[in-house]
Design a protein around this motif. Structure first.
Motif, PDB file in Angstrom:
ATOM      1  N   VAL A 277       3.061  -1.379   0.535  1.00  9.98           N
ATOM      2  CA  VAL A 277       2.221  -0.935   2.460  1.00  9.98           C
ATOM      3  C   VAL A 277       3.944  -1.244   3.483  1.00  9.98           C
ATOM      4  CG1 VAL A 277       0.928  -0.682   4.089  1.00  9.98           C
ATOM      5  CG2 VAL A 277       0.203  -0.268   1.785  1.00  9.98           C
ATOM      6  N   TYR A 278       3.730  -3.330   3.367  1.00 10.72           N
ATOM      7  CA  TYR A 278       4.440  -3.811   4.084  1.00 10.72           C
ATOM      8  C   TYR A 278       5.640  -3.224   3.845  1.00 10.72           C
ATOM      9  CZ  TYR A 278       0.880  -7.349   4.129  1.00 10.72           C
ATOM     10  OH  TYR A 278      -0.659  -7.960   3.295  1.00 10.72           O
ATOM     11  N   LYS A 279       6.636  -2.958   3.534  1.00 13.11           N
ATOM     12  CA  LYS A 279       8.295  -2.461   3.133  1.00 13.11           C
ATOM     13  C   LYS A 279       7.957  -0.870   3.588  1.00 13.11           C
ATOM     14  CE  LYS A 279      11.555  -1.752  -0.429  1.00 13.11           C
ATOM     15  NZ  LYS A 279      11.826  -1.411  -2.044  1.00 13.11           N
ATOM     16  N   ILE A 280       7.081  -0.250   3.224  1.00 12.97           N
ATOM     17  CA  ILE A 280       6.929   1.080   3.998  1.00 12.97           C
ATOM     18  C   ILE A 280       6.969   1.020   5.688  1.00 12.97           C
ATOM     19  CG2 ILE A 280       5.949   4.196   4.365  1.00 12.97           C
ATOM     20  CD1 ILE A 280       4.786   3.353   0.929  1.00 12.97           C
TER      21      ILE A 280
ATOM     22  N   GLY B 272      -8.132  -0.495   7.136  1.00 17.94           N
ATOM     23  CA  GLY B 272      -7.218  -1.253   8.314  1.00 17.94           C
ATOM     24  C   GLY B 272      -6.404  -0.296   9.254  1.00 17.94           C
ATOM     25  N   LYS B 273      -6.759   1.077   8.547  1.00 18.75           N
ATOM     26  CA  LYS B 273      -5.376   2.010   9.592  1.00 18.75           C
ATOM     27  C   LYS B 273      -5.238   2.051  11.227  1.00 18.75           C
ATOM     28  CE  LYS B 273      -8.738   5.187   8.116  1.00 18.75           C
ATOM     29  NZ  LYS B 273      -9.576   5.001   7.504  1.00 18.75           N
TER      30      LYS B 273
ATOM     31  N   ALA C 139       1.102  -2.932  13.491  1.00 14.23           N
ATOM     32  CA  ALA C 139       1.899  -2.986  12.953  1.00 14.23           C
ATOM     33  C   ALA C 139       2.780  -2.214  12.863  1.00 14.23           C
ATOM     34  CB  ALA C 139       1.517  -3.001  11.662  1.00 14.23           C
ATOM     35  N   LEU C 140       3.699  -0.499  12.743  1.00 13.83           N
ATOM     36  CA  LEU C 140       4.336   0.100  13.083  1.00 13.83           C
ATOM     37  C   LEU C 140       4.844   0.151  14.690  1.00 13.83           C
ATOM     38  CD1 LEU C 140       2.938   3.231  11.084  1.00 13.83           C
ATOM     39  CD2 LEU C 140       4.870   2.406  10.660  1.00 13.83           C
ATOM     40  N   HIS C 141       3.650  -0.059  14.981  1.00 12.71           N
ATOM     41  CA  HIS C 141       4.255  -0.062  17.203  1.00 12.71           C
ATOM     42  C   HIS C 141       4.577  -2.056  17.232  1.00 12.71           C
ATOM     43  CE1 HIS C 141       3.868   0.364  21.596  1.00 12.71           C
ATOM     44  NE2 HIS C 141       3.451  -1.102  21.430  1.00 12.71           N
TER      45      HIS C 141
ATOM     46  N   HIS D  93       1.995  -8.744  10.525  1.00 14.04           N
ATOM     47  CA  HIS D  93       1.322  -7.915  12.072  1.00 14.04           C
ATOM     48  C   HIS D  93      -0.005  -7.697  11.784  1.00 14.04           C
ATOM     49  CE1 HIS D  93       5.074  -7.667  13.365  1.00 14.04           C
ATOM     50  NE2 HIS D  93       5.998  -6.831  13.019  1.00 14.04           N
ATOM     51  N   GLY D  94      -0.781  -8.601  11.631  1.00 19.90           N
ATOM     52  CA  GLY D  94      -2.300  -8.204  11.322  1.00 19.90           C
ATOM     53  C   GLY D  94      -2.634  -7.779  10.241  1.00 19.90           C
ATOM     54  N   PHE D  95      -2.125  -7.779   8.862  1.00 25.26           N
ATOM     55  CA  PHE D  95      -2.906  -7.263   8.090  1.00 25.26           C
ATOM     56  C   PHE D  95      -2.416  -9.001   7.138  1.00 25.26           C
ATOM     57  CE2 PHE D  95      -1.352  -2.896   7.840  1.00 25.26           C
ATOM     58  CZ  PHE D  95      -2.015  -2.641   6.918  1.00 25.26           C
TER      59      PHE D  95
END
Length: 499
Positions: A152-155, A175-176, A182-184, A140-142
């Motif tokens: 981070v992806y797992k969280i 990259g905040k 990514a969460l959205h 997702h952009g990362f």
């Protein structure tokens, strides 16, 4: 669900024969006669295997094969033709066909080939899912497959489907906002608005209007009603970056909004309901801001439900080169340049530099290189300051506070050793522990700080039965720091063994 097999064959008699051959096999066979119908079926039903005749009424099997490969459709392809030859077979295999059957096709040959390639497709899909789950090169952009980023992806995957507030912390340039998006995108609100607001970039007297909106005449210049970010994000996600920059009075109003879900536009009297998911971020330590009286403790505990710590670029190892190559190719394509990669020397320089500006700094440097130079590979003499002064043989170390000399420290509790979280391991052999005498003539051994750090982290991992995350919690350091140190020591051990 049974696997789908698509037969593309213009001869009805042969199609009936093939269906008869495999009528008892554990998969569903579908039949179309033209290339046009084959494309439509593949687009809508995603078959695991395509049996493709080379001669079709409206096109050729070779053209359909090229279309499948160009669109990266995950299906196996078996070519079937009465016009086969060794050269044709080799050409089609090179183009991506998985098998070649020459007519007349026997029942045993057809069944064996179909079963073999369906099994292979199943295994490939399984491997792909495992790689996607445990070793994703992007998300997702990362961009990055390092262990800290996998964590981070797992969280994000765990937190995204919930309604819990997320608090993202990390240095500037890590990259905040990418994390918030990514969460959205991973959440149930993905089809709704994502609104980002940088609290540090908005004048204080305009903050309330920016978040809650205003009505006409609320202040000089308010000539019309205006929706604030909260109502703009209704049904979706509101991302508040640099939250610690918000003044205390505005923090109080934000807290009330989070508690009630209602907003009152500036100058208005009517409350409006706003259904939003809140994601906050900062590059400051919120606990220190609370201690200094600049951040409300009750707001902190309201938004700090699920914390995500974004690792600094220097903690992401192999991701540095991966990101650099990505930016070089991206900007070369945009600007019509010929760069396709990096020289070995440049890769070494990038790995040696500490990247205080993180991904944003790397992105800007690669942009600079592409704009001001020409070539196919980025060379060391094309790098701008400060990278042009970096010696890969002597990695630059990020400045850290000088630790108190061991002899002056109070003795630690039993079975606990002091932890130094950011001291680079030496590149040259270290001296043996030094024996120091105090005024009472007693002696004790002083170990180098890097050795104390290594032993402490290794002991913590051992106590936690190999669980690095639990060890990091016990040591009160970032998990990414422990992962990076552990990888570095393992690499050094492997190098010593090879020598």
């Amino acid at each position: 669900m049974e696997p789908k097999v698509l037969l593309v064959e213009d001869s009805n008699s042969l199609a009936i024969l093939y269906k008869q051959y495999i009528k008892d096999e554990p998969y569903d066979l579908f039949h179309v006669e033209t290339g046009k119908d084959a494309k439509l079926f593949i687009e809508h039903h995603a078959p695991q295997l395509v049996i493709l005749d080379l001669k079709l009424p409206d096109t050729t099997g070779e053209e359909i094969l090229d279309w499948i490969k160009e669109n990266e459709i995950p299906t196996s392809v078996i070519i079937a033709t009465a016009h086969g030859s060794v050269n044709t077979a080799v050409n089609l295999i090179q183009k991506g066909a998985d098998d070649f059957l020459e007519k007349p096709i026997t029942a045993d040959r057809l069944k064996t080939s179909v079963a073999l390639h369906l099994k292979r497709t199943k295994l490939e899909n399984l491997v792909s899912k495992l790689e996607t789950k445990f070793d994703r090169p992007n998300f997702h952009g990362f961009i990055g497959s390092s262990l800290p980023m996998q964590a981070v992806y797992k969280i994000i995957e765990s937190a995204a489907p919930t309604t819990a507030s997320v608090f993202i912390n990390g240095e500037s340039g890590t990259g905040k906002e990418v994390c918030a998006e990514a969460l959205h995108k991973q959440s149930k609100r993905a089809g709704k608005p994502f609104v980002a607001l940088n609290c540090g970039a908005i004048p204080r007297d305009l903050m309330e209007s920016e978040i809650f909106g205003h009505v006409k005449g609320a202040f000089t210049g308010a000539t019309t009603d205006r929706k604030g970010a909260a109502m703009q994000a209704h049904g979706g996600t509101l991302f508040l970056d640099e939250l610690c920059e918000m003044e205390l009075e505005m923090q109080k109003k934000l807290l009330r909004f989070l508690q009630t879900g209602s907003v009152t536009p500036l100058g208005g009297s009517k409350e409006l309901k706003a259904d939003v998911r809140i994601i906050c971020a900062t590059n400051k330590d919120p606990l220190k801001e609370i201690e200094a009286g600049r951040f409300r403790e009750d707001l902190y505990y309201r938004v700090h439900v699920i914390p995500i710590e974004l690792p600094a670029l220097r903690e992401r190892d192999k991701d540095i080169v991966t990101l650099a190559k990505h930016f070089v190719k991206l900007y070369s394509k945009q600007d019509g340049k010929g760069f396709t990669g990096l020289s070995t020397e440049v890769e070494s320089i990038l790995k040696a530099y500490p990247w205080p500006g993180n991904v944003r700094q790397l992105q800007n440097i690669m942009r600079n290189v592409v704009v001001l130079n020409d070539g196919t590979k980025v060379e060391a003499n094309q790098l701008p300051p400060p990278l042009n002064a970096v010696n890969p043989a002597k990695p630059v170390v990020v400045a850290t506070p000088t630790p108190t000399p061991v002899a002056e420290q109070a003795p630690p509790p039993a079975n606990v050793q002091p932890v130094v979280t950011e001291i680079a391991s030496p590149t040259e052999p270290q001296p043996a522990p030094t024996t120091v005498s105090n005024e009472s003539s007693a002696t004790f051994s002083v170990k180098p700080m890097w050795q104390v750090e290594k032993e402490t982290i290794q002991n913590a991992i051992k106590v936690c039965d190999g669980n690095v995350l639990n060890a990091a919690v016990m040591l009160e350091v970032s998990p990414s720091t422990v992962y990076r140190k552990k990888q570095q020591w393992e690499a050094e051990d492997d190098l010593q063994v090879s020598e």
